[in-house]
Design a protein around this motif. Structure first.
Motif, PDB file in Angstrom:
ATOM      1  N   GLU A  89      -6.303 -87.654 -29.569  1.00  0.00           N
ATOM      2  CA  GLU A  89      -4.874 -86.820 -30.098  1.00  0.00           C
ATOM      3  C   GLU A  89      -4.648 -87.374 -31.389  1.00  0.00           C
ATOM      4  OE1 GLU A  89      -1.642 -87.680 -27.383  1.00  0.00           O
ATOM      5  OE2 GLU A  89      -2.839 -87.292 -25.443  1.00  0.00           O
ATOM      6  N   GLY A  90      -5.338 -88.404 -31.752  1.00  0.00           N
ATOM      7  CA  GLY A  90      -5.039 -88.890 -33.202  1.00  0.00           C
ATOM      8  C   GLY A  90      -6.003 -87.841 -34.006  1.00  0.00           C
ATOM      9  N   PHE A  91      -7.233 -87.491 -33.523  1.00  0.00           N
ATOM     10  CA  PHE A  91      -7.930 -86.490 -34.443  1.00  0.00           C
ATOM     11  C   PHE A  91      -7.106 -85.144 -34.547  1.00  0.00           C
ATOM     12  CE2 PHE A  91     -10.701 -82.709 -33.910  1.00  0.00           C
ATOM     13  CZ  PHE A  91     -11.549 -82.837 -35.208  1.00  0.00           C
ATOM     14  N   PHE A  92      -6.627 -84.669 -33.189  1.00  0.00           N
ATOM     15  CA  PHE A  92      -5.942 -83.523 -33.303  1.00  0.00           C
ATOM     16  C   PHE A  92      -4.738 -83.489 -34.415  1.00  0.00           C
ATOM     17  CE2 PHE A  92      -6.471 -82.622 -28.658  1.00  0.00           C
ATOM     18  CZ  PHE A  92      -7.916 -82.059 -28.780  1.00  0.00           C
ATOM     19  N   ARG A  93      -3.865 -84.561 -34.306  1.00  0.00           N
ATOM     20  CA  ARG A  93      -2.910 -84.734 -35.425  1.00  0.00           C
ATOM     21  C   ARG A  93      -3.269 -84.567 -36.691  1.00  0.00           C
ATOM     22  NH1 ARG A  93       2.722 -86.074 -34.606  1.00  0.00           N
ATOM     23  NH2 ARG A  93       3.557 -86.169 -36.662  1.00  0.00           N
ATOM     24  N   ALA A  94      -3.998 -85.633 -36.865  1.00  0.00           N
ATOM     25  CA  ALA A  94      -4.764 -85.655 -38.496  1.00  0.00           C
ATOM     26  C   ALA A  94      -5.298 -84.131 -39.045  1.00  0.00           C
ATOM     27  CB  ALA A  94      -5.921 -86.496 -38.530  1.00  0.00           C
ATOM     28  N   GLU A  95      -6.015 -83.421 -37.998  1.00  0.00           N
ATOM     29  CA  GLU A  95      -6.469 -82.021 -38.449  1.00  0.00           C
ATOM     30  C   GLU A  95      -5.241 -81.018 -38.446  1.00  0.00           C
ATOM     31  OE1 GLU A  95      -9.562 -81.457 -39.837  1.00  0.00           O
ATOM     32  OE2 GLU A  95     -10.018 -83.551 -39.039  1.00  0.00           O
ATOM     33  N   ALA A  96      -4.328 -81.326 -37.676  1.00  0.00           N
ATOM     34  CA  ALA A  96      -3.106 -80.205 -37.669  1.00  0.00           C
ATOM     35  C   ALA A  96      -2.384 -80.477 -38.993  1.00  0.00           C
ATOM     36  CB  ALA A  96      -2.378 -80.636 -36.577  1.00  0.00           C
ATOM     37  N   GLU A  97      -2.288 -81.792 -39.260  1.00  0.00           N
ATOM     38  CA  GLU A  97      -1.653 -81.975 -40.540  1.00  0.00           C
ATOM     39  C   GLU A  97      -2.420 -81.584 -41.811  1.00  0.00           C
ATOM     40  OE1 GLU A  97      -0.943 -86.236 -40.467  1.00  0.00           O
ATOM     41  OE2 GLU A  97       0.786 -86.127 -39.130  1.00  0.00           O
ATOM     42  N   THR A 108      -0.481 -81.010 -31.926  1.00  0.00           N
ATOM     43  CA  THR A 108      -1.170 -81.804 -31.292  1.00  0.00           C
ATOM     44  C   THR A 108      -0.782 -81.818 -29.822  1.00  0.00           C
ATOM     45  OG1 THR A 108      -1.193 -83.144 -33.148  1.00  0.00           O
ATOM     46  CG2 THR A 108      -1.493 -84.396 -31.093  1.00  0.00           C
ATOM     47  N   ARG A 109       0.322 -81.859 -29.197  1.00  0.00           N
ATOM     48  CA  ARG A 109       0.736 -81.882 -27.633  1.00  0.00           C
ATOM     49  C   ARG A 109       0.327 -80.814 -27.048  1.00  0.00           C
ATOM     50  NH1 ARG A 109       6.581 -81.910 -27.443  1.00  0.00           N
ATOM     51  NH2 ARG A 109       6.243 -82.239 -25.279  1.00  0.00           N
ATOM     52  N   GLN A 110       0.254 -79.450 -27.694  1.00  0.00           N
ATOM     53  CA  GLN A 110      -0.234 -78.414 -27.073  1.00  0.00           C
ATOM     54  C   GLN A 110      -1.615 -78.618 -26.869  1.00  0.00           C
ATOM     55  OE1 GLN A 110       1.169 -75.722 -30.270  1.00  0.00           O
ATOM     56  NE2 GLN A 110       2.424 -74.299 -28.343  1.00  0.00           N
ATOM     57  N   LEU A 111      -2.633 -78.789 -28.096  1.00  0.00           N
ATOM     58  CA  LEU A 111      -4.090 -79.085 -27.842  1.00  0.00           C
ATOM     59  C   LEU A 111      -4.115 -80.262 -26.702  1.00  0.00           C
ATOM     60  CD1 LEU A 111      -4.992 -78.851 -31.583  1.00  0.00           C
ATOM     61  CD2 LEU A 111      -5.279 -77.079 -29.881  1.00  0.00           C
ATOM     62  N   ALA A 112      -3.483 -81.273 -26.605  1.00  0.00           N
ATOM     63  CA  ALA A 112      -3.840 -82.192 -25.679  1.00  0.00           C
ATOM     64  C   ALA A 112      -3.666 -81.607 -24.288  1.00  0.00           C
ATOM     65  CB  ALA A 112      -2.836 -83.461 -25.643  1.00  0.00           C
ATOM     66  N   VAL A 113      -2.476 -80.934 -24.060  1.00  0.00           N
ATOM     67  CA  VAL A 113      -2.354 -80.154 -22.721  1.00  0.00           C
ATOM     68  C   VAL A 113      -3.465 -79.150 -22.633  1.00  0.00           C
ATOM     69  CG1 VAL A 113      -0.696 -78.526 -21.495  1.00  0.00           C
ATOM     70  CG2 VAL A 113       0.059 -80.340 -22.568  1.00  0.00           C
ATOM     71  N   LEU A 114      -3.945 -78.692 -23.506  1.00  0.00           N
ATOM     72  CA  LEU A 114      -4.878 -77.517 -23.306  1.00  0.00           C
ATOM     73  C   LEU A 114      -6.403 -78.266 -22.956  1.00  0.00           C
ATOM     74  CD1 LEU A 114      -6.572 -74.973 -23.241  1.00  0.00           C
ATOM     75  CD2 LEU A 114      -6.550 -75.087 -25.845  1.00  0.00           C
ATOM     76  N   TYR A 115      -6.652 -79.220 -23.595  1.00  0.00           N
ATOM     77  CA  TYR A 115      -7.733 -80.052 -23.357  1.00  0.00           C
ATOM     78  C   TYR A 115      -7.727 -80.626 -22.012  1.00  0.00           C
ATOM     79  CZ  TYR A 115     -11.616 -83.520 -23.701  1.00  0.00           C
ATOM     80  OH  TYR A 115     -12.693 -84.184 -23.654  1.00  0.00           O
TER      81      TYR A 115
END
Length: 148
Positions: A89-97, A108-115
């Motif tokens: 989730e840290g990776f998702f957040r950094a890349e989303a930013e 980030t939350r959406q990608l975590a739920v998808l994953y």
């Protein structure tokens, strides 16, 4: 084993900690991979799809640990949640930013739920992820304004 670890809980926590670097090396883009946040995020879902077709795939070890323990306060559950939040989730957040998502936290939350959802379905053999997780991730990135 109990000479090395105080309990089964400590052993489980250590096992999760030990595997995080290997899991991250497989799942996250390697050094030198594209600098595009979109490409880097999609890489994760491509890796998930590839791993999910393996006969050894049983889902995300960190999520499975939390589900099996059914106690969010259990030390191994806390460790699993922390490791996943910090690395994936840290990776998702950094890349989303970096990709200037309209709402990086929400993406980030959406990608975590998808994953988690895709990995869980594949882990129990309920669905074949080929093309599904990647296409869904693309849709989420499009909606969040993350382009190349």
């Amino acid at each position: 084993m109990y000479e090395l670890f105080d309990s089964k809980d400590a052993l489980l926590e250590a096992a999760l900690q030990r595997r995080i670097d290997d899991d991250a090396a497989f799942l996250l883009p390697p050094l030198g991979f594209s600098s595009s946040p979109r490409a880097r995020l999609l890489y994760v879902f491509g890796q998930l799809e590839a791993f999910a077709t393996s006969p050894d795939y049983r889902g995300c070890a960190y999520l499975v640990t939390q589900l099996e323990l059914k106690d969010p306060a259990h030390p191994a559950s806390v460790a699993a949640a922390h490791l996943k939040k910090e690395h994936l989730e840290g990776f998702f957040r950094a890349e989303a930013e970096r990709g200037v998502a309209t709402d990086p936290h929400f993406l980030t939350r959406q990608l975590a739920v998808l994953y988690d959802g895709a990995g869980s379905l594949a882990g129990v053999g309920a669905d074949d992820l080929r093309g599904l997780a990647l296409a869904t991730a693309r849709t989420l990135l499009d909606a969040a304004g993350v382009t190349d």
